[in-house]
Design an enzyme around this catalytic site. Sequence first.
Site, PDB file in Angstrom:
ATOM      1  N   ARG A 195       0.882  -1.297  -0.071  1.00 17.59           N
ATOM      2  CA  ARG A 195       0.079  -0.099  -0.056  1.00 17.59           C
ATOM      3  C   ARG A 195       0.935   1.406   0.272  1.00 17.59           C
ATOM      4  NH1 ARG A 195      -0.592   4.556   2.537  1.00 17.59           N
ATOM      5  NH2 ARG A 195      -0.107   3.587   4.423  1.00 17.59           N
ATOM      6  N   CYS A 227      10.331   8.851  -0.797  1.00 23.98           N
ATOM      7  CA  CYS A 227       9.796   9.865   0.182  1.00 23.98           C
ATOM      8  C   CYS A 227       9.228  10.738  -0.677  1.00 23.98           C
ATOM      9  CB  CYS A 227      10.982  10.570   0.908  1.00 23.98           C
ATOM     10  SG  CYS A 227      10.294  11.791   2.143  1.00 23.98           S
TER      11      CYS A 227
END
Length: 321
Positions: free
Chosen positions: A29, A254
């Site tokens: 996910r 990120c």
Amino acid sequence: MNASELGLPMAVPAEGLPSRVRIHEVGARDGLQNERATVPTAVKAEFIRRLAGTGLTTIEATSFVRPEWVPQLADAEELFPAVAGLPVALPVLVPNERGLDRALALGARRVAVFASATESFAKANLNRTVDEALAMFAPVVARAKEADVHVRGYLSMCFGDPWEGAVPVPQVVEVCKALLDMGCDELSLGDTIGVATPGHVGALLTALTGAGVPVSTLGVHFHDTYGQALSNTLVALQHGVTTVDSSAGGLGGCPYAKSATGNLATEDLVWMLRGLGIDTGVDLGRLVATSVWMAAHLGRTSPSRTVRALAHAGSDSHEEQ
Ligand code: MG
């Protein structure tokens, strides 16, 4: 690659640590949501099956947000039924009541809402204030609990925020308490931009337990953007935390730091925990093989140090180092 050939660290327990840690695997996910490539549903399902085969017991499967918000996870309706029969917990994200309806209709037994500790991220991610977001989650949590569904509350930006900088500890404690008062069974304290350092982690956990939050309700979600994720994890374990989020192969960069390194890699975590003699139930060799397989589908190598070390050892053991 033969798992039995892979090296493992010598187990040397340290004092004051739990004997067992539950890994909350987020690769399918959080990882795939933040990868550039969109992975076919059948590959995702096979990924989750392989992860379940490594001994992981909690594998976050997908997100029931509006498909146009997160195109990488737009296939939740197809993916979830394809993996629902696996003998593992398969939490899914639900942003609102509509998402909860979709998840419940498919038989989900664990859901997660995602709140923010800062106003800037609440605005950017949910287009709401922190309080408005909490108000949106309240009926979701209430209805999930009525259906006897386990609810995790993700809290983003617990340490730093790209717009606001350092986040005051009392502000995080306040939102954590609101999520627990609402009925969340568990929280995941997110270091969304990876700026936490060990003293900061200790200060937040001390403040939370001091405010009456049971440590058994707390999980930690560290990012390795600045190489601090394992140090931060160790401090969390010293404070009694036994739920740690990580992503197989370190999937998911990120998004706020444009770094290839985001989520703590599950392999790096398992390596450290094994070295500390802490049981996770995970077969590291199988996990590395799964991440190598997934990396091939994504067309990039895993950023995990442990994956690189062990995949190399398994496939090219005669090559010069
Ligand atoms: Mg993450």
